[in-house]
Design a protein around this motif. Structure first.
Motif, PDB file in Angstrom:
ATOM      1  N   VAL A  59       0.660  -1.218  -0.009  1.00  0.00           N
ATOM      2  CA  VAL A  59      -0.034  -0.036  -0.045  1.00  0.00           C
ATOM      3  C   VAL A  59       0.819   1.402  -0.120  1.00  0.00           C
ATOM      4  CG1 VAL A  59      -1.814   1.383   1.204  1.00  0.00           C
ATOM      5  CG2 VAL A  59      -1.961  -1.188   1.099  1.00  0.00           C
ATOM      6  N   LEU A  60       1.814   1.433   0.924  1.00  0.00           N
ATOM      7  CA  LEU A  60       2.622   2.673   0.915  1.00  0.00           C
ATOM      8  C   LEU A  60       3.587   2.711   0.073  1.00  0.00           C
ATOM      9  CD1 LEU A  60       3.301   3.034   4.973  1.00  0.00           C
ATOM     10  CD2 LEU A  60       1.803   4.255   3.501  1.00  0.00           C
ATOM     11  N   PRO A  61       4.270   1.785  -0.439  1.00  0.00           N
ATOM     12  CA  PRO A  61       5.449   1.981  -1.690  1.00  0.00           C
ATOM     13  C   PRO A  61       4.892   1.867  -2.804  1.00  0.00           C
ATOM     14  CG  PRO A  61       5.752  -0.267  -0.676  1.00  0.00           C
ATOM     15  CD  PRO A  61       4.688   0.421   0.237  1.00  0.00           C
ATOM     16  N   HIS A  62       3.802   1.398  -3.398  1.00  0.00           N
ATOM     17  CA  HIS A  62       3.167   1.231  -4.683  1.00  0.00           C
ATOM     18  C   HIS A  62       1.981   1.739  -4.782  1.00  0.00           C
ATOM     19  CE1 HIS A  62       6.668  -1.814  -5.477  1.00  0.00           C
ATOM     20  NE2 HIS A  62       6.162  -2.223  -4.257  1.00  0.00           N
ATOM     21  N   CYS A  63       1.366   2.554  -3.711  1.00  0.00           N
ATOM     22  CA  CYS A  63       0.051   2.820  -3.778  1.00  0.00           C
ATOM     23  C   CYS A  63      -0.860   2.172  -4.249  1.00  0.00           C
ATOM     24  CB  CYS A  63       0.133   4.517  -4.498  1.00  0.00           C
ATOM     25  SG  CYS A  63       1.169   5.620  -3.684  1.00  0.00           S
ATOM     26  N   GLN A  64      -0.941   0.878  -3.869  1.00  0.00           N
ATOM     27  CA  GLN A  64      -2.085  -0.303  -4.555  1.00  0.00           C
ATOM     28  C   GLN A  64      -2.724  -0.545  -3.394  1.00  0.00           C
ATOM     29  OE1 GLN A  64      -2.275  -1.239  -7.721  1.00  0.00           O
ATOM     30  NE2 GLN A  64      -0.974   0.433  -8.120  1.00  0.00           N
ATOM     31  N   PRO A  65      -4.156  -0.734  -3.740  1.00  0.00           N
ATOM     32  CA  PRO A  65      -5.026  -1.269  -2.702  1.00  0.00           C
ATOM     33  C   PRO A  65      -4.959  -2.747  -2.519  1.00  0.00           C
ATOM     34  CG  PRO A  65      -6.101  -1.091  -4.526  1.00  0.00           C
ATOM     35  CD  PRO A  65      -4.920  -0.530  -4.788  1.00  0.00           C
ATOM     36  N   ILE A  66      -5.166  -3.322  -1.287  1.00  0.00           N
ATOM     37  CA  ILE A  66      -4.902  -4.844  -1.217  1.00  0.00           C
ATOM     38  C   ILE A  66      -5.894  -5.327  -0.435  1.00  0.00           C
ATOM     39  CG2 ILE A  66      -3.227  -4.450   0.611  1.00  0.00           C
ATOM     40  CD1 ILE A  66      -1.503  -6.722  -0.573  1.00  0.00           C
ATOM     41  N   GLU A  84      -5.815   2.317  10.485  1.00  0.00           N
ATOM     42  CA  GLU A  84      -6.057   4.086  10.953  1.00  0.00           C
ATOM     43  C   GLU A  84      -4.794   4.532  11.566  1.00  0.00           C
ATOM     44  OE1 GLU A  84      -9.202   3.909  13.751  1.00  0.00           O
ATOM     45  OE2 GLU A  84     -10.752   3.059  12.104  1.00  0.00           O
ATOM     46  N   ALA A  85      -4.028   3.660  12.195  1.00  0.00           N
ATOM     47  CA  ALA A  85      -2.709   4.252  12.753  1.00  0.00           C
ATOM     48  C   ALA A  85      -1.556   4.897  11.869  1.00  0.00           C
ATOM     49  CB  ALA A  85      -2.099   3.343  13.665  1.00  0.00           C
ATOM     50  N   PHE A  86      -1.711   4.201  10.454  1.00  0.00           N
ATOM     51  CA  PHE A  86      -1.181   4.636   9.296  1.00  0.00           C
ATOM     52  C   PHE A  86      -1.689   5.827   8.477  1.00  0.00           C
ATOM     53  CE2 PHE A  86       1.465   0.934  10.345  1.00  0.00           C
ATOM     54  CZ  PHE A  86       2.717   1.398   9.791  1.00  0.00           C
ATOM     55  N   SER A  87      -2.869   6.211   9.194  1.00  0.00           N
ATOM     56  CA  SER A  87      -3.612   7.310   8.144  1.00  0.00           C
ATOM     57  C   SER A  87      -4.277   6.765   6.878  1.00  0.00           C
ATOM     58  CB  SER A  87      -2.881   8.598   8.181  1.00  0.00           C
ATOM     59  OG  SER A  87      -2.591   9.086   9.712  1.00  0.00           O
ATOM     60  N   ILE A 103      -7.471  -2.736   1.999  1.00  0.00           N
ATOM     61  CA  ILE A 103      -6.650  -1.437   2.542  1.00  0.00           C
ATOM     62  C   ILE A 103      -6.330  -0.618   1.465  1.00  0.00           C
ATOM     63  CG2 ILE A 103      -4.733  -0.488   3.569  1.00  0.00           C
ATOM     64  CD1 ILE A 103      -4.174  -3.412   4.645  1.00  0.00           C
ATOM     65  N   LEU A 104      -6.838   0.613   1.513  1.00  0.00           N
ATOM     66  CA  LEU A 104      -6.838   1.583   0.432  1.00  0.00           C
ATOM     67  C   LEU A 104      -5.636   2.708   0.635  1.00  0.00           C
ATOM     68  CD1 LEU A 104     -10.738   2.376   0.504  1.00  0.00           C
ATOM     69  CD2 LEU A 104      -9.471   0.810  -1.024  1.00  0.00           C
ATOM     70  N   PRO A 105      -4.860   3.000  -0.542  1.00  0.00           N
ATOM     71  CA  PRO A 105      -3.803   3.625  -0.432  1.00  0.00           C
ATOM     72  C   PRO A 105      -4.358   5.089  -0.247  1.00  0.00           C
ATOM     73  CG  PRO A 105      -4.271   3.315  -2.512  1.00  0.00           C
ATOM     74  CD  PRO A 105      -4.942   2.247  -1.841  1.00  0.00           C
ATOM     75  N   ASP A 106      -3.501   6.145   0.390  1.00  0.00           N
ATOM     76  CA  ASP A 106      -3.847   7.551   0.699  1.00  0.00           C
ATOM     77  C   ASP A 106      -3.980   8.025  -0.760  1.00  0.00           C
ATOM     78  OD1 ASP A 106      -2.490  10.310   0.395  1.00  0.00           O
ATOM     79  OD2 ASP A 106      -3.502   9.997   2.159  1.00  0.00           O
TER      80      ASP A 106
END
Length: 118
Positions: A59-66, A84-87, A103-106
């Protein structure tokens, strides 16, 4: 001791350890995170670690949902707390077989990543 009482006690204990693990994870305290995981019930421990890996490696490095594996209600709550802790945001997906989270990317980060690829 009745099975229901034992399960309720385990949920309360897991809740405390989940909060500790999440705090350590977000702070980058790997040793604290591992120690808190070790003190949890097996199901919640595996679910939380699956979620952490998904966030950190996809999610964070690739901005991909999973989408994660199906979990018990307690494990789903722990995963949602970590998200939620990772915003980040997540959605609960329910099927005939059970429930899991996606999980959805920002959104801003995903848009910036998409624009940089063009």
């Amino acid at each position: 001791q009745a099975p229901g009482a034992r399960d309720a006690k385990q949920v309360d204990e897991d809740r405390e350890h989940v909060e500790a693990a999440i705090g350590c994870c977000v702070a980058g305290d790997r040793e604290g995170y591992v120690a808190a995981l070790a003190a949890m019930g097996k199901g919640v421990r595996g679910a939380l670690d699956e979620c952490r890996l998904a966030i950190e490696e996809v999610v964070l490095p690739h901005c991909q949902p999973i989408e994660l594996a199906q979990q018990s209600q307690g494990a789903l709550r722990a995963q949602m707390q970590l998200v939620e802790a990772f915003s980040l945001k997540c959605s609960l997906v329910s099927t005939d077989l059970g429930s899991h989270i996606r999980i959805l990317p920002d959104e801003q980060q995903a848009l910036a990543a998409k624009l940089s690829m063009e």
